[in-house]
Design an enzyme around this catalytic site. Structure first.
Site, PDB file in Angstrom:
ATOM      1  N   HIS A 140      -2.091  -5.433   1.467  1.00  0.00           N
ATOM      2  CA  HIS A 140      -3.365  -6.109   1.253  1.00  0.00           C
ATOM      3  C   HIS A 140      -3.080  -7.547   0.855  1.00  0.00           C
ATOM      4  CE1 HIS A 140      -7.340  -7.107  -0.357  1.00  0.00           C
ATOM      5  NE2 HIS A 140      -6.666  -7.704  -1.326  1.00  0.00           N
TER       6      HIS A 140
ATOM      7  N   ARG B 254      -1.609 -14.304   4.374  1.00  0.00           N
ATOM      8  CA  ARG B 254      -2.344 -13.663   5.480  1.00  0.00           C
ATOM      9  C   ARG B 254      -1.568 -13.816   6.792  1.00  0.00           C
ATOM     10  NH1 ARG B 254      -6.752 -10.290   4.281  1.00  0.00           N
ATOM     11  NH2 ARG B 254      -7.089 -10.486   6.521  1.00  0.00           N
TER      12      ARG B 254
ATOM     13  N   LYS C 209       0.823  -1.207   0.000  1.00  0.00           N
ATOM     14  CA  LYS C 209       0.000   0.000   0.000  1.00  0.00           C
ATOM     15  C   LYS C 209       0.865   1.269   0.000  1.00  0.00           C
ATOM     16  CE  LYS C 209      -3.945  -2.300   2.249  1.00  0.00           C
ATOM     17  NZ  LYS C 209      -4.888  -2.235   3.407  1.00  0.00           N
TER      18      LYS C 209
ATOM     19  N   GLU D 286      -9.601 -10.768  -7.545  1.00  0.00           N
ATOM     20  CA  GLU D 286      -8.636  -9.681  -7.378  1.00  0.00           C
ATOM     21  C   GLU D 286      -7.457  -9.800  -8.342  1.00  0.00           C
ATOM     22  OE1 GLU D 286      -9.640  -8.850  -2.650  1.00  0.00           O
ATOM     23  OE2 GLU D 286      -7.662  -9.597  -3.206  1.00  0.00           O
TER      24      GLU D 286
ATOM     25  N   THR E 182      -5.201  -7.084  10.809  1.00  0.00           N
ATOM     26  CA  THR E 182      -5.508  -5.827  10.126  1.00  0.00           C
ATOM     27  C   THR E 182      -4.914  -4.616  10.860  1.00  0.00           C
ATOM     28  OG1 THR E 182      -7.591  -6.826   9.386  1.00  0.00           O
ATOM     29  CG2 THR E 182      -7.398  -4.428   9.191  1.00  0.00           C
TER      30      THR E 182
ATOM     31  N   TYR F 117     -12.283  -2.151  -3.744  1.00  0.00           N
ATOM     32  CA  TYR F 117     -12.779  -2.309  -2.372  1.00  0.00           C
ATOM     33  C   TYR F 117     -14.305  -2.268  -2.297  1.00  0.00           C
ATOM     34  CZ  TYR F 117      -8.256  -2.263   0.051  1.00  0.00           C
ATOM     35  OH  TYR F 117      -7.009  -2.578   0.547  1.00  0.00           O
TER      36      TYR F 117
ATOM     37  N   ASN G  60      -1.943   0.114   6.763  1.00  0.00           N
ATOM     38  CA  ASN G  60      -1.383  -1.100   7.357  1.00  0.00           C
ATOM     39  C   ASN G  60      -0.480  -1.876   6.392  1.00  0.00           C
ATOM     40  OD1 ASN G  60      -3.394  -1.978   5.700  1.00  0.00           O
ATOM     41  ND2 ASN G  60      -4.586  -3.034   7.266  1.00  0.00           N
TER      42      ASN G  60
ATOM     43  N   PHE H 103     -15.469   3.291   7.138  1.00  0.00           N
ATOM     44  CA  PHE H 103     -14.122   3.726   6.769  1.00  0.00           C
ATOM     45  C   PHE H 103     -13.877   3.731   5.265  1.00  0.00           C
ATOM     46  CE2 PHE H 103     -13.910  -0.864   7.838  1.00  0.00           C
ATOM     47  CZ  PHE H 103     -13.431  -1.379   6.637  1.00  0.00           C
TER      48      PHE H 103
HETATM   49  P1  IDP Z   1      -7.789  -6.923   5.764  1.00  0.00           P
HETATM   50  O1  IDP Z   1      -6.998  -5.982   4.874  1.00  0.00           O
HETATM   51  O2  IDP Z   1      -6.992  -7.401   6.941  1.00  0.00           O
HETATM   52  O3  IDP Z   1      -8.415  -8.056   4.984  1.00  0.00           O
HETATM   53  P2  IDP Z   1     -10.443  -5.705   5.834  1.00  0.00           P
HETATM   54  O4  IDP Z   1     -11.412  -5.855   6.952  1.00  0.00           O
HETATM   55  O5  IDP Z   1     -10.723  -6.456   4.568  1.00  0.00           O
HETATM   56  O6  IDP Z   1      -8.980  -6.070   6.409  1.00  0.00           O
HETATM   57  O7  IDP Z   1     -10.339  -4.146   5.507  1.00  0.00           O
HETATM   58  C1  IDP Z   1      -9.753  -3.691   4.310  1.00  0.00           C
HETATM   59  C2  IDP Z   1      -8.855  -2.510   4.642  1.00  0.00           C
HETATM   60  O8  IDP Z   1      -9.649  -1.434   5.127  1.00  0.00           O
HETATM   61  C3  IDP Z   1      -7.829  -2.762   5.748  1.00  0.00           C
HETATM   62  O9  IDP Z   1      -6.666  -3.422   5.315  1.00  0.00           O
HETATM   63  C4  IDP Z   1      -7.545  -1.347   6.217  1.00  0.00           C
HETATM   64  O10 IDP Z   1      -6.658  -0.665   5.310  1.00  0.00           O
HETATM   65  C5  IDP Z   1      -8.926  -0.707   6.110  1.00  0.00           C
HETATM   66  N1  IDP Z   1      -9.660  -0.816   7.404  1.00  0.00           N
HETATM   67  C6  IDP Z   1     -10.216  -1.930   7.945  1.00  0.00           C
HETATM   68  N2  IDP Z   1     -10.822  -1.660   9.117  1.00  0.00           N
HETATM   69  C7  IDP Z   1     -10.637  -0.335   9.331  1.00  0.00           C
HETATM   70  C8  IDP Z   1     -11.045   0.561  10.384  1.00  0.00           C
HETATM   71  O11 IDP Z   1     -11.691   0.180  11.365  1.00  0.00           O
HETATM   72  N3  IDP Z   1     -10.661   1.870  10.236  1.00  0.00           N
HETATM   73  C9  IDP Z   1      -9.953   2.319   9.165  1.00  0.00           C
HETATM   74  N4  IDP Z   1      -9.565   1.521   8.150  1.00  0.00           N
HETATM   75  C10 IDP Z   1      -9.905   0.207   8.238  1.00  0.00           C
HETATM   76 MG    MG Z   2      -9.847  -7.991   3.457  1.00  0.00          MG
END
Ligand code: IDP
Ligand code: MG
Length: 141
Positions: free
Chosen positions: A117, A87, A11, A128, A93, A51, A114, A59
């Site tokens: 992805h 993963r 990212k 994807e 996350t 997304y 973070n 968010f």
């Molecule tokens: P993942 O990337 O671990 O699969 P997902 O729940 O699919 O997590 O969320 C996609 C992306 O959205 C996350 O990687 C993060 O960048 C963002 N995200 C997820 N939860 C939050 C939140 O509570 N606040 C802000 N951004 C979030």
């Molecule tokens: Mg995800």
């Protein structure tokens, strides 16, 4: 276990930190091969489409804004159990909750920024991968 492919994205925050190579080393030293790779600055439309599953989440708007804040490095990883393996290497996350030594624990800044992805199932991996790479640009070996 089967050989799988998964989609990985480094990212904007991690690309800006200049740690593409360090993250690639994690993949390579854990049995994942990079079989396709490209750098791309996503448009708003592309980030929203990628997304789309999250479009009802609070968010979503900020996530899209963040994902288009700079270029990303996108790759297909291939290997035994690649989807879950990636993963595991990524960690939770929220980098603050991610296990020590994981990519997110080491390079992530916040629950949003973070670092990486990774696809979360065979179905999302297929969708994807197809979103970014035509089949002819994926080089298994
Ligand atoms: P993942 O990337 O671990 O699969 P997902 O729940 O699919 O997590 O969320 C996609 C992306 O959205 C996350 O990687 C993060 O960048 C963002 N995200 C997820 N939860 C939050 C939140 O509570 N606040 C802000 N951004 C979030
Ligand atoms: Mg995800």
């Amino acid at each position: 276990m089967a050989v799988e492919r998964t989609l990985s994205i480094i990212k904007p925050d991690a690309v800006a930190k200049n740690v593409i190579g360090q993250i690639y080393t994690r993949f390579e030293s854990n049995g994942l091969k990079i079989v396709a790779s490209r750098m791309k600055w996503l448009s708003q439309h592309e980030a929203e489409a990628f997304y789309a599953v999250h479009k009802e989440r609070p968010f979503f708007k900020d996530l899209v804004k963040y994902m288009i804040s700079g270029p990303v490095q996108i790759q297909v990883l291939e290997g035994e159990n690649a989807i879950m393996k990636n993963r595991e290497l990524m960690g939770a996350t929220d980098p603050a909750k991610a296990e020590k030594g994981t990519i997110r624990a080491e390079f992530g800044k916040s629950i949003e920024a973070n670092a990486v992805h990774g696809s979360d199932s065979p179905e999302t991996a297929a969708t994807e991968i197809a979103f970014f790479f035509p089949r002819m640009d994926i080089y298994s070996r």
